[in-house]
Design a protein around this motif. Sequence first.
Motif, PDB file in Angstrom:
ATOM      1  N   UNK A  50       0.845  -1.183   0.000  1.00 57.44           N
ATOM      2  CA  UNK A  50       0.000   0.000   0.000  1.00 57.44           C
ATOM      3  C   UNK A  50       0.881   1.235   0.000  1.00 57.44           C
ATOM      4  N   UNK A  51       0.533   2.189  -0.886  1.00 57.52           N
ATOM      5  CA  UNK A  51       1.179   3.492  -0.833  1.00 57.52           C
ATOM      6  C   UNK A  51       0.143   4.539  -1.230  1.00 57.52           C
ATOM      7  N   UNK A  52       0.278   5.707  -0.674  1.00 55.47           N
ATOM      8  CA  UNK A  52      -0.712   6.767  -0.907  1.00 55.47           C
ATOM      9  C   UNK A  52      -0.785   7.122  -2.380  1.00 55.47           C
ATOM     10  N   UNK A  53      -2.006   7.375  -2.836  1.00 57.82           N
ATOM     11  CA  UNK A  53      -2.199   7.791  -4.218  1.00 57.82           C
ATOM     12  C   UNK A  53      -2.297   6.654  -5.212  1.00 57.82           C
ATOM     13  N   UNK A  54      -2.147   5.428  -4.718  1.00 56.47           N
ATOM     14  CA  UNK A  54      -2.229   4.272  -5.611  1.00 56.47           C
ATOM     15  C   UNK A  54      -3.156   3.228  -4.999  1.00 56.47           C
ATOM     16  N   UNK A  55      -3.731   2.430  -5.882  1.00 53.68           N
ATOM     17  CA  UNK A  55      -4.534   1.326  -5.405  1.00 53.68           C
ATOM     18  C   UNK A  55      -3.638   0.307  -4.711  1.00 53.68           C
ATOM     19  N   UNK A  56      -4.172  -0.376  -3.702  1.00 61.37           N
ATOM     20  CA  UNK A  56      -3.378  -1.435  -3.069  1.00 61.37           C
ATOM     21  C   UNK A  56      -3.137  -2.581  -4.036  1.00 61.37           C
ATOM     22  N   UNK A  57      -2.052  -3.281  -3.830  1.00 60.31           N
ATOM     23  CA  UNK A  57      -1.717  -4.446  -4.641  1.00 60.31           C
ATOM     24  C   UNK A  57      -1.820  -5.708  -3.800  1.00 60.31           C
ATOM     25  N   UNK A  58      -2.338  -6.755  -4.390  1.00 64.10           N
ATOM     26  CA  UNK A  58      -2.486  -8.032  -3.692  1.00 64.10           C
ATOM     27  C   UNK A  58      -2.002  -9.178  -4.572  1.00 64.10           C
ATOM     28  N   UNK A  59      -1.460 -10.182  -3.916  1.00 63.41           N
ATOM     29  CA  UNK A  59      -1.195 -11.429  -4.617  1.00 63.41           C
ATOM     30  C   UNK A  59      -2.535 -12.083  -4.956  1.00 63.41           C
ATOM     31  N   UNK A  60      -2.566 -12.793  -6.056  1.00 67.21           N
ATOM     32  CA  UNK A  60      -3.819 -13.449  -6.465  1.00 67.21           C
ATOM     33  C   UNK A  60      -4.354 -14.378  -5.376  1.00 67.21           C
ATOM     34  N   UNK A  61      -3.460 -14.996  -4.651  1.00 67.78           N
ATOM     35  CA  UNK A  61      -3.863 -15.992  -3.654  1.00 67.78           C
ATOM     36  C   UNK A  61      -4.592 -15.392  -2.456  1.00 67.78           C
ATOM     37  N   UNK A  62      -4.472 -14.093  -2.247  1.00 66.18           N
ATOM     38  CA  UNK A  62      -5.110 -13.467  -1.085  1.00 66.18           C
ATOM     39  C   UNK A  62      -6.165 -12.436  -1.486  1.00 66.18           C
ATOM     40  N   UNK A  63      -6.261 -12.158  -2.769  1.00 64.44           N
ATOM     41  CA  UNK A  63      -7.224 -11.172  -3.248  1.00 64.44           C
ATOM     42  C   UNK A  63      -8.633 -11.524  -2.769  1.00 64.44           C
ATOM     43  N   UNK A  64      -9.317 -10.537  -2.199  1.00 67.07           N
ATOM     44  CA  UNK A  64     -10.675 -10.746  -1.715  1.00 67.07           C
ATOM     45  C   UNK A  64     -10.759 -11.256  -0.290  1.00 67.07           C
ATOM     46  N   UNK A  65      -9.649 -11.688   0.260  1.00 66.15           N
ATOM     47  CA  UNK A  65      -9.643 -12.187   1.649  1.00 66.15           C
ATOM     48  C   UNK A  65      -8.816 -11.285   2.572  1.00 66.15           C
ATOM     49  N   UNK A  66      -7.763 -10.707   2.040  1.00 65.96           N
ATOM     50  CA  UNK A  66      -6.877  -9.853   2.834  1.00 65.96           C
ATOM     51  C   UNK A  66      -7.083  -8.396   2.433  1.00 65.96           C
ATOM     52  N   UNK A  67      -6.903  -7.513   3.423  1.00 67.99           N
ATOM     53  CA  UNK A  67      -6.983  -6.081   3.163  1.00 67.99           C
ATOM     54  C   UNK A  67      -5.781  -5.396   3.798  1.00 67.99           C
ATOM     55  N   UNK A  68      -5.047  -4.660   2.987  1.00 64.44           N
ATOM     56  CA  UNK A  68      -3.885  -3.924   3.492  1.00 64.44           C
ATOM     57  C   UNK A  68      -4.281  -2.467   3.677  1.00 64.44           C
ATOM     58  N   UNK A  69      -3.862  -1.906   4.804  1.00 67.11           N
ATOM     59  CA  UNK A  69      -4.143  -0.496   5.081  1.00 67.11           C
ATOM     60  C   UNK A  69      -2.938   0.120   5.766  1.00 67.11           C
ATOM     61  N   UNK A  70      -2.990   1.422   5.862  1.00 69.17           N
ATOM     62  CA  UNK A  70      -1.803   2.128   6.341  1.00 69.17           C
ATOM     63  C   UNK A  70      -2.244   3.368   7.094  1.00 69.17           C
ATOM     64  N   UNK A  71      -1.661   3.569   8.258  1.00 68.10           N
ATOM     65  CA  UNK A  71      -1.887   4.780   9.042  1.00 68.10           C
ATOM     66  C   UNK A  71      -0.589   5.579   8.988  1.00 68.10           C
ATOM     67  N   UNK A  72      -0.532   6.549   8.114  1.00 67.52           N
ATOM     68  CA  UNK A  72       0.710   7.296   7.921  1.00 67.52           C
ATOM     69  C   UNK A  72       1.098   8.111   9.145  1.00 67.52           C
ATOM     70  N   UNK A  73       0.112   8.554   9.893  1.00 65.13           N
ATOM     71  CA  UNK A  73       0.404   9.329  11.102  1.00 65.13           C
ATOM     72  C   UNK A  73       1.128   8.471  12.141  1.00 65.13           C
TER      73      UNK A  73
END
Length: 114
Positions: A50-73
Amino acid sequence: VQLQASGGGLVQAGGSLRLSCAASRTIISTDFMGWYRQAPGKQREFVASRRSGRDPNYADSVQGRFTVSRDNAKNTLYLQMNSLKPEDTAVYYCKAKYRSEYYWGQGTLVTVSS
């Protein structure tokens, strides 16, 4: 910079876990932060990033099950893992870019029982 990963543990198949990765320095929001994993006897593989300004990227094996997020503060990266499967069992590592170099955390073990 040090990356401290936490949140791993033992969970039954179908369960959930939330991993956290806290950086000791400020990671620029547009710079890379991501999760990788390494199962026994296998190579380390990309999971999500995950990086700001871009969509998150996922491996195919976890797509739809895992969610990546980020608290920059808080300089913290998270990985919400749902519908876990035994094949998700691995040591999960976080990786971050800081001042043109990449750093790895120490890893946290996730074990999914069937």
